[in-house]
Design a protein around this motif. Structure first.
Motif, PDB file in Angstrom:
ATOM      1  N   UNK A  92       0.320  -1.534   0.319  1.00 51.63           N
ATOM      2  CA  UNK A  92       0.167  -0.276   0.332  1.00 51.63           C
ATOM      3  C   UNK A  92       0.900   1.058   0.207  1.00 51.63           C
ATOM      4  N   UNK A  93       1.815   1.488  -0.338  1.00 51.48           N
ATOM      5  CA  UNK A  93       3.030   2.189  -0.067  1.00 51.48           C
ATOM      6  C   UNK A  93       2.524   3.515  -1.200  1.00 51.48           C
ATOM      7  N   UNK A  94       2.884   4.552  -1.541  1.00 53.07           N
ATOM      8  CA  UNK A  94       2.364   5.903  -1.712  1.00 53.07           C
ATOM      9  C   UNK A  94       2.943   5.531  -3.549  1.00 53.07           C
ATOM     10  N   UNK A  95       4.457   4.897  -3.560  1.00 51.25           N
ATOM     11  CA  UNK A  95       4.765   4.570  -4.102  1.00 51.25           C
ATOM     12  C   UNK A  95       4.128   3.660  -5.761  1.00 51.25           C
ATOM     13  N   UNK A  96       3.608   2.884  -4.907  1.00 54.03           N
ATOM     14  CA  UNK A  96       2.672   1.762  -5.552  1.00 54.03           C
ATOM     15  C   UNK A  96       1.547   2.244  -5.787  1.00 54.03           C
ATOM     16  N   UNK A  97       0.640   3.055  -5.566  1.00 57.91           N
ATOM     17  CA  UNK A  97      -0.786   3.321  -5.915  1.00 57.91           C
ATOM     18  C   UNK A  97      -0.607   4.174  -7.625  1.00 57.91           C
ATOM     19  N   UNK A  98      -1.819   4.013  -8.358  1.00 56.67           N
ATOM     20  CA  UNK A  98      -1.206   4.615  -9.137  1.00 56.67           C
ATOM     21  C   UNK A  98      -2.742   5.580  -9.428  1.00 56.67           C
ATOM     22  N   UNK A  99      -3.165   6.400 -10.591  1.00 56.08           N
ATOM     23  CA  UNK A  99      -4.132   7.112 -10.394  1.00 56.08           C
ATOM     24  C   UNK A  99      -5.194   7.189  -9.266  1.00 56.08           C
ATOM     25  N   UNK A 100      -5.768   7.714  -8.831  1.00 52.40           N
ATOM     26  CA  UNK A 100      -7.391   8.426  -7.485  1.00 52.40           C
ATOM     27  C   UNK A 100      -6.092   8.499  -6.345  1.00 52.40           C
ATOM     28  N   UNK A 101      -5.876   7.725  -6.156  1.00 51.57           N
ATOM     29  CA  UNK A 101      -5.244   7.048  -5.147  1.00 51.57           C
ATOM     30  C   UNK A 101      -3.490   7.185  -4.521  1.00 51.57           C
ATOM     31  N   UNK A 102      -2.847   7.733  -5.896  1.00 53.19           N
ATOM     32  CA  UNK A 102      -2.373   8.034  -5.763  1.00 53.19           C
ATOM     33  C   UNK A 102      -2.396   9.473  -5.580  1.00 53.19           C
ATOM     34  N   UNK A 103      -3.472  10.026  -6.339  1.00 57.14           N
ATOM     35  CA  UNK A 103      -3.172  11.691  -5.958  1.00 57.14           C
ATOM     36  C   UNK A 103      -3.822  12.016  -4.657  1.00 57.14           C
ATOM     37  N   UNK A 104      -4.452  11.408  -4.269  1.00 52.07           N
ATOM     38  CA  UNK A 104      -5.245  11.328  -2.756  1.00 52.07           C
ATOM     39  C   UNK A 104      -3.776  11.822  -1.664  1.00 52.07           C
ATOM     40  N   UNK A 105      -2.804  10.479  -1.822  1.00 52.52           N
ATOM     41  CA  UNK A 105      -1.985  10.785  -0.865  1.00 52.52           C
ATOM     42  C   UNK A 105      -1.391  11.557  -1.406  1.00 52.52           C
ATOM     43  N   UNK A 106      -0.225  11.866  -2.074  1.00 54.78           N
ATOM     44  CA  UNK A 106       0.008  12.893  -2.887  1.00 54.78           C
ATOM     45  C   UNK A 106      -0.030  14.173  -2.359  1.00 54.78           C
ATOM     46  N   UNK A 107      -1.878  14.352  -2.402  1.00 53.12           N
ATOM     47  CA  UNK A 107      -2.712  15.519  -1.952  1.00 53.12           C
ATOM     48  C   UNK A 107      -2.326  16.308  -0.763  1.00 53.12           C
ATOM     49  N   UNK A 108      -1.837  14.987   0.249  1.00 58.73           N
ATOM     50  CA  UNK A 108      -1.562  15.748   1.597  1.00 58.73           C
ATOM     51  C   UNK A 108      -0.522  15.502   1.489  1.00 58.73           C
ATOM     52  N   UNK A 109       0.560  15.601   1.147  1.00 59.29           N
ATOM     53  CA  UNK A 109       1.866  15.747   1.392  1.00 59.29           C
ATOM     54  C   UNK A 109       2.434  16.637   1.070  1.00 59.29           C
ATOM     55  N   UNK A 110       1.587  17.228  -0.756  1.00 60.81           N
ATOM     56  CA  UNK A 110       1.592  18.736  -0.505  1.00 60.81           C
ATOM     57  C   UNK A 110       1.280  19.901  -0.561  1.00 60.81           C
ATOM     58  N   UNK A 111       0.479  19.532   0.440  1.00 57.78           N
ATOM     59  CA  UNK A 111      -0.156  20.045   1.773  1.00 57.78           C
ATOM     60  C   UNK A 111       1.249  20.950   2.308  1.00 57.78           C
ATOM     61  N   UNK A 112       1.528  19.990   3.244  1.00 59.21           N
ATOM     62  CA  UNK A 112       3.040  20.323   4.261  1.00 59.21           C
ATOM     63  C   UNK A 112       3.965  20.185   3.577  1.00 59.21           C
ATOM     64  N   UNK A 113       4.292  20.129   2.423  1.00 56.28           N
ATOM     65  CA  UNK A 113       5.651  19.813   2.043  1.00 56.28           C
ATOM     66  C   UNK A 113       5.578  20.660   0.895  1.00 56.28           C
ATOM     67  N   UNK A 114       6.042  21.573   1.091  1.00 53.37           N
ATOM     68  CA  UNK A 114       5.888  23.106   0.227  1.00 53.37           C
ATOM     69  C   UNK A 114       7.740  23.756  -0.367  1.00 53.37           C
ATOM     70  N   UNK A 115       7.495  23.922  -1.761  1.00 51.89           N
ATOM     71  CA  UNK A 115       9.129  24.207  -1.863  1.00 51.89           C
ATOM     72  C   UNK A 115       9.546  25.153  -1.561  1.00 51.89           C
ATOM     73  N   UNK A 116       8.626  26.310  -0.161  1.00 47.88           N
ATOM     74  CA  UNK A 116       9.021  27.242   0.776  1.00 47.88           C
ATOM     75  C   UNK A 116       9.590  26.566   1.890  1.00 47.88           C
ATOM     76  N   UNK A 117       9.249  25.298   2.319  1.00 45.22           N
ATOM     77  CA  UNK A 117       9.594  24.151   3.650  1.00 45.22           C
ATOM     78  C   UNK A 117      11.202  24.721   3.570  1.00 45.22           C
ATOM     79  N   UNK A 118      11.303  23.809   1.677  1.00 38.61           N
ATOM     80  CA  UNK A 118      12.267  23.215   1.391  1.00 38.61           C
ATOM     81  C   UNK A 118      13.394  24.144   1.308  1.00 38.61           C
ATOM     82  N   UNK A 119      13.059  25.229   1.199  1.00 38.05           N
ATOM     83  CA  UNK A 119      14.253  25.892   0.202  1.00 38.05           C
ATOM     84  C   UNK A 119      14.365  26.552   1.795  1.00 38.05           C
ATOM     85  N   UNK A 120      13.905  26.895   3.472  1.00 39.55           N
ATOM     86  CA  UNK A 120      13.874  27.390   4.108  1.00 39.55           C
ATOM     87  C   UNK A 120      14.877  26.356   5.177  1.00 39.55           C
ATOM     88  N   UNK A 121      15.481  25.066   4.488  1.00 41.12           N
ATOM     89  CA  UNK A 121      16.324  24.795   4.880  1.00 41.12           C
ATOM     90  C   UNK A 121      17.736  24.322   4.497  1.00 41.12           C
TER      91      UNK A 121
END
Length: 409
Positions: A92-121
Motif C-alpha cells: 500500500x505504499x505511495x510509490x505503488x499507488x496509481x491514479x486517484x489513490x496516488x493523487x489523494x495520498x500525494x495531495x496530503x503531502x503537497x499541502x505540508x511539504x512545500x517548495x518554500x519549506x524546502x528552501x527554508x532549510x
C-alpha cells in the motif's frame, strides 16, 4: 516474454538480438563493458526478473507510460512474499499507488511539504555542511559515513521531520536496511533484514506520530498529522506507511549518494580540485555525480496489460527495470558521457528520481543537500582517496558502498 536461462542472445522477429544479463549475480554492476555491449546491441536486455531497459530514450518514455503500473503486490509475490510486515508496508505504499489513490495520498503531502519549506532549510544545510567539512580538515583519515554522510541528513531530518537527534542511533540501521527491499531477489539475509527494519520503523514512527498528535511542533510530521485529522481522505494507517517511507528516504538515499560522490571523486581527483576552485559548478557537479553513480539504481514498472512498444509485444505482468546507471551512460543521450566531467552541462535530465506523476517528492531536497555538501567538502579538503577496501550494496536497488574510510590529500 520469458527470459533465457543463459547468456546466449535470442532474436525476435524484425528486431536486433536481445542480450541476457544476470542481474542476480552478486558481482553484477551496471558500469561494466558487458552492460555497455548489451546497450549497444539493443535498447533492453532480458534478465531472470524481466526486461532491463538500457537506453535513455526508451527509459524516459517508459517511466511516464500510463500502460505501466507499479504493482507492489506483484513485486512482493515475485520475491516470494505474500504476507507479513514487509508485504503490509510495501504493497500500500505511495510509490505503488496509481491514479486517484496516488493523487489523494500525494495531495496530503503537497499541502505540508512545500517548495518554500524546502528552501527554508538551505541556511541550516549550508552551515552544517561547512561545519562538518571543517571538522574533517587536518585529519589523516575519517569514517565518512559516520562523520559526514549520516550526520548531514540527521540534521535535516531533525529540522524537517521533527525526528529527535537523540533517537538517530535507534533507527539508523533500520532506515538503511529497509532500502534493501528493492534487492529482495538476491535472497540471503536481505529479506530478514528488511523485515526487521520495517517492524522497527513502524513501531518507532507510530510512537512519534502519537506524540506529535498530542504535542505538535513546527515540523513536517506534525503538519501531516494535523492535516490527516482535518482531512479524513487519508487514514492514520496510510499516513503511518507514508512517514515510514519518508524517514528511510530522507536518510538512506542521501547518505549513499554522498558516498557514491566521494568514491567517484576519488577516481577523478582533478574534478575535485576544479570544484574546490569553482564552487559555482556545484549544481552541475551534483547532476554529473547522480548521472555517473546514482544511489537509486533501478526504477521498476510492470505491464498492466499486454501492450506494444518499439514494435514488440510485451505480456501483461512483464517487469520493466530501468537500469538507471546504464541509461545514464547512453551516448545517444549523453554525448561524451563515458567521461565524468563536472564542467559539462548535460542536456538530458537524470532518471533516478523517476518521472511523470511519480516523480520523487524529495528530489529538490536531495539536490539541495548535495549542492551544499560537495563544494563545502571540496573547499576545505584535498582530493579524497579510499583508505581501505570497501564492499558494495547490490546494484539492483538503493546502492552504494557499505563502508567508506577516506583520506584527503
Amino acid at each position: 516474454m520469458t527470459a533465457p536461462t543463459d547468456a546466449v542472445t535470442d532474436a525476435v522477429t524484425g528486431s536486433q538480438e536481445i542480450p541476457f544479463l544476470d542481474v542476480l549475480d552478486p558481482a553484477f554492476r551496471f558500469d561494466t563493458p558487458e552492460v555497455a555491449r548489451a546497450r549497444e546491441a539493443n535498447w533492453y536486455a532480458r534478465t531472470p526478473l524481466g526486461v532491463l531497459v538500457l537506453r535513455y530514450a526508451e527509459a524516459q518514455e517508459l517511466v511516464r507510460d500510463a500502460r505501466l503500473t507499479h504493482n507492489g503486490k506483484g513485486f512482493m509475490e515475485q520475491n516470494g512474499i505474500v504476507d507479513g510486515p514487509v508485504y503490509d508496508w510495501f504493497v500500500p505504499a505511495l510509490v505503488n499507488h496509481d491514479g486517484a489513490d496516488h493523487r489523494r495520498m500525494r495531495g496530503l503531502v503537497n499541502k505540508a511539504f512545500t517548495p518554500r519549506m524546502v528552501e527554508g532549510l538551505r541556511p541550516l544545510i549550508r552551515a552544517t555542511a561547512r561545519r562538518l567539512a571543517a571538522e574533517l580538515a587536518g585529519r589523516q583519515e575519517c569514517d565518512f559515513f559516520t562523520e559526514f554522510a549520516d550526520a548531514l541528513p540527521l540534521v535535516v531530518m531533525t529540522e524537517l521531520l521533527g525526528v529527535p537527534a537523540e533517537d538517530f542511533p535507534v533507527f539508523r540501521t533500520w532506515s538503511s536496511d529497509i532500502g534493501l527491499v528493492f534487492s529482495l531477489a538476491l535472497g540471503g539475509d536481505i529479506p530478514a533484514r528488511v523485515e526487521a527494519a520495517v517492524t522497527g520503523l513502524y513501531g518507532y514512527v507510530e510512537a512519534l506520530m502519537t506524540d506529535k498528535a498530542v504535542d505538535p511542533g513546527d515540523d513536517l510530521i506534525s503538519a501531516l498529522v494535523a492535516a490527516q485529522r482535518a482531512d479524513a481522505t487519508v487514514s492514520w494507517d496510510e499516513l503511518l506507511n507514508l512517514i515510514v517511507t519518508m524517514v528511510f528516504a530522507a536518510h538512506d538515499t542521501t547518505r549513499l549518494q554522498l558516498a557514491n560522490a566521494m568514491v567517484t571523486f576519488s577516481e577523478h581527483p582533478d574534478q575535485w580540485t576544479l570544484l574546490g576552485r569553482s564552487p559555482e559548478l556545484a549544481a552541475q557537479a551534483v547532476e554529473e555525480v547522480m548521472r555517473w553513480s546514482p544511489s537509486s539504481n533501478a526504477v521498476y514498472r510492470y505491464a498492466g496489460d499486454t501492450f506494444e512498444f518499439r514494435g514488440e509485444t510485451f505480456d501483461a505482468g512483464t517487469m520493466f527495470m530501468i537500469g538507471v546507471q546504464a541509461v545514464h551512460r547512453d551516448p545517444l543521450a549523453y554525448p561524451g558521457g563515458e567521461t565524468f566531467d563536472v564542467t559539462v552541462a548535460r542536456q538530458s535530465p537524470v532518471l533516478q528520481f523517476g518521472g511523470g506523476p511519480h516523480y520523487c517528492l524529495g528530489a529538490p531536497l536531495a539536490r539541495m543537500e548535495l549542492s551544499e555538501a560537495l563544494p563545502a567538502l571540496a573547499e576545505h579538503l584535498g582530493p579524497p582517496s579510499v583508505a581501505a577496501p570497501i564492499t558494495w550494496r547490490p546494484a539492483i536497488g538503493i546502492t552504494g558502498p557499505n563502508e567508506l574510510p577516506l583520506r584527503f590529500g
